[in-house]
Design a protein around this motif. Structure first.
Motif, short mmCIF file in Angstrom:
data_model
loop_
_atom_site.label_atom_id
_atom_site.label_comp_id
_atom_site.label_asym_id
_atom_site.label_seq_id
_atom_site.Cartn_x
_atom_site.Cartn_y
_atom_site.Cartn_z
N THR A 342 55.87 52.80 33.05
CA THR A 342 54.99 52.60 31.90
C THR A 342 55.70 51.82 30.80
O THR A 342 55.13 50.92 30.17
N ALA A 343 56.98 52.16 30.58
CA ALA A 343 57.76 51.46 29.56
C ALA A 343 57.93 49.98 29.92
O ALA A 343 57.81 49.10 29.05
N LEU A 344 58.19 49.69 31.20
CA LEU A 344 58.33 48.30 31.64
C LEU A 344 57.03 47.53 31.43
O LEU A 344 57.04 46.39 30.97
N ASP A 375 64.92 55.89 29.52
CA ASP A 375 66.12 55.71 28.71
C ASP A 375 67.14 54.82 29.40
O ASP A 375 67.91 54.11 28.74
N ASP A 376 67.17 54.85 30.74
CA ASP A 376 68.13 54.03 31.48
C ASP A 376 67.85 52.54 31.32
O ASP A 376 68.75 51.70 31.52
N LEU A 377 66.63 52.19 30.99
CA LEU A 377 66.25 50.78 30.87
C LEU A 377 66.79 50.14 29.59
O LEU A 377 66.93 48.92 29.52
N ARG A 378 67.05 50.97 28.57
CA ARG A 378 67.58 50.49 27.30
C ARG A 378 66.73 49.35 26.73
O ARG A 378 67.25 48.28 26.35
N LEU A 379 65.44 49.59 26.69
CA LEU A 379 64.55 48.59 26.12
C LEU A 379 64.78 48.47 24.62
O LEU A 379 65.18 49.43 23.96
N ALA A 380 64.54 47.28 24.10
CA ALA A 380 64.75 47.05 22.67
C ALA A 380 63.83 47.96 21.86
O ALA A 380 62.65 48.14 22.20
N GLU A 381 64.37 48.54 20.80
CA GLU A 381 63.57 49.41 19.93
C GLU A 381 62.57 48.56 19.14
O GLU A 381 62.86 47.43 18.76
N PRO A 382 61.37 49.09 18.89
CA PRO A 382 60.42 48.35 18.07
C PRO A 382 60.99 48.10 16.67
O PRO A 382 61.74 48.91 16.14
N VAL A 383 60.65 46.98 16.10
CA VAL A 383 61.15 46.62 14.78
C VAL A 383 60.40 47.43 13.73
O VAL A 383 59.17 47.52 13.75
#
Length: 446
Positions: A342-344, A375-383
């Motif tokens: 879902t995050a991807l 959490d393993d994906l380390r996606l950029a945090e929303p600004v």
């Protein structure tokens, strides 16, 4: 005994028809001749042909009408246009209409034999649709349309401009066009135009002769010579300096090159494909890219969609990447949790498929129990809203230091996303390779 291949010749000049008939007869090919569009259409209705060669100017019409007729009713017949010398506009119109290739008058017999041989190999080439499906993943409507376009464009020799964002797969698309076409058994030569130092460009593209400059200890062929008979893929073509653009245009139009320090022109048979993540139309408007070269390269534009326009393909691509990583490590494949998937699917992917691959490789290495969590994906945090508004003067002691810290942060992020591939990081930041080298040196990141 196998049946001889058959060519339809369409020209109202008896001496041209005779020249072509004799030349093709020596190639052990059967020929039929027509003097005008009507006779050509009658022949096409009566007999199957493997190739049509047609003059542009005919008594009852023009060759473009015949190209369009063949495109509608005899789609398996490649057609080549014969035009007056220097009629580049006419040739480009023919290619846009669906012509396989073109020749100029007076007809060069060596070039004629090469063109005919290349066209006839279209019928002998096996279909490679499975290879497209295996490498160009995704079943979304944009990808289905892209596969169809690749199959169609592979049957032409028209120059193609492949547009798309960094990491979207432009080189893969170029390779598939090459492999689907009649040049499959010849070289595919990719070159990153932004990675060649300006002073070496002419030598790299056209070769040099021994002693032509300091360090030229022996003759060296260039990229055009290396791609002879095959395909030359010019990636990041917008990064070429204007002086080199002039020389590239001449090489493409004349189909010949002269090595640095050489006296003789060398004929080259090369299909040119090019790509850039920049908008070439904008580059032309800004006078950073020559309009005549743009017109010559952009005969047909093929757009590769970004990953965010085909989010339904993300799961298939991710599973394929994880399977490859597992096979390479001789380990069981990791599984994406539903939250991770879902995050991807909610991520914008500015770096497209390449960014997804790098992200999954990092997550695969760090995950536990063969399971990749969000959490393993380390996606950029929303600004945050405050960050969107930008810093205030109270936050800044020294403007130069502040700007340098932002530059350093973004360059490091690009390098990490591309596994410290400087060329890929420069593309990610929309910088030339030379500019990237300068910034790395200035920031002490070499």
């Amino acid at each position: 005994m196998s049946q001889r291949q058959k060519i339809l010749i369409v020209d109202d000049e008896p001496d041209i028809r005779e020249l072509l008939e004799i030349t093709l007869g020596r190639m052990k090919l059967d020929t039929r001749s027509a003097r005008n569009v009507k006779e050509a259409q009658d022949w096409l209705a009566r007999e199957p042909f493997d190739l049509c060669l047609t003059d542009m100017r005919l008594p009852d019409g023009n060759g473009l009408e015949l190209v369009q007729h063949i495109q509608k009713r005899h789609t398996q017949v490649p057609v080549a246009m014969i035009t007056a010398h220097g009629s580049v506009d006419t040739a480009i119109h023919a290619l846009k209409a669906g012509a396989f290739d073109f020749l100029t008058k007076p007809v060069d017999l060596g070039r004629l034999r090469e063109l005919v041989g290349s066209a006839l190999r279209l019928h002998a080439s096996p279909s490679n649709e499975n290879s497209i499906d295996n490498r160009l993943l995704g079943n979304s409507p944009p990808m289905q349309a892209l596969r169809k376009q690749i199959g169609k464009l592979a049957r032409s020799q028209a120059p193609i401009y492949i547009s798309g964002e960094s990491g979207s797969g432009k080189e893969l698309v170029a390779r598939l066009i090459h492999e689907q076409g009649p040049r499959i058994d010849k070289p595919f030569v990719p070159v990153n135009c932004g990675a060649i130092p300006t002073e070496l460009m002419e030598s790299e593209f056209f070769g040099h002769r021994k002693g032509s400059f300091t360090g030229a200890h022996e003759d060296k062929p260039g990229l055009f010579q290396a791609a002879h008979g095959g395909t030359l893929f010019l990636d990041e073509v917008a990064d070429l300096p204007l002086a080199m653009q002039v020389k590239l245009l001449r090489a493409i139009q004349e189909k010949s090159v002269r090595a640095v320090g050489g006296q003789q022109e060398q004929v080259v048979d090369v299909r040119v494909l090019c790509a850039t993540h920049k908008d070439l139309g904008v580059e032309v408007a800004a006078q950073r890219f020559r309009q005549d070269l743009y017109y010559r390269l952009n005969v047909i534009e093929l757009r590769v969609p970004p990953l965010r326009e085909r989010r339904e393909d993300i799961e298939e691509i991710a599973n394929n990447v994880l399977q490859r990583l597992a096979e390479g490590a001789d380990q069981p494949p990791a599984r994406l949790t539903s939250q991770a998937l879902t995050a991807l699917k909610g991520y914008r992917f500015p770096g497209n498929v390449r960014e997804l691959e790098n992200m999954l490789e990092r997550a695969y290495t760090l995950c536990e129990n063969d399971q990749i969590n969000a959490d393993d994906l380390r996606l950029a945090e929303p600004v945050s809203a405050s960050e969107q508004d930008g810093p205030s003067l109270a936050d800044i002691d020294n403007l130069e230091d502040y700007l340098e810290s932002i530059e350093r942060k973004l360059i490091l992020q690009a390098l990490e996303e591309t596994r410290w591939n400087r060329t890929a990081a420069a593309q990610r930041l929309n910088l030339t390779f030379r500019s990237m080298r300068y910034r790395l040196k200035k920031l002490g990141l070499e």
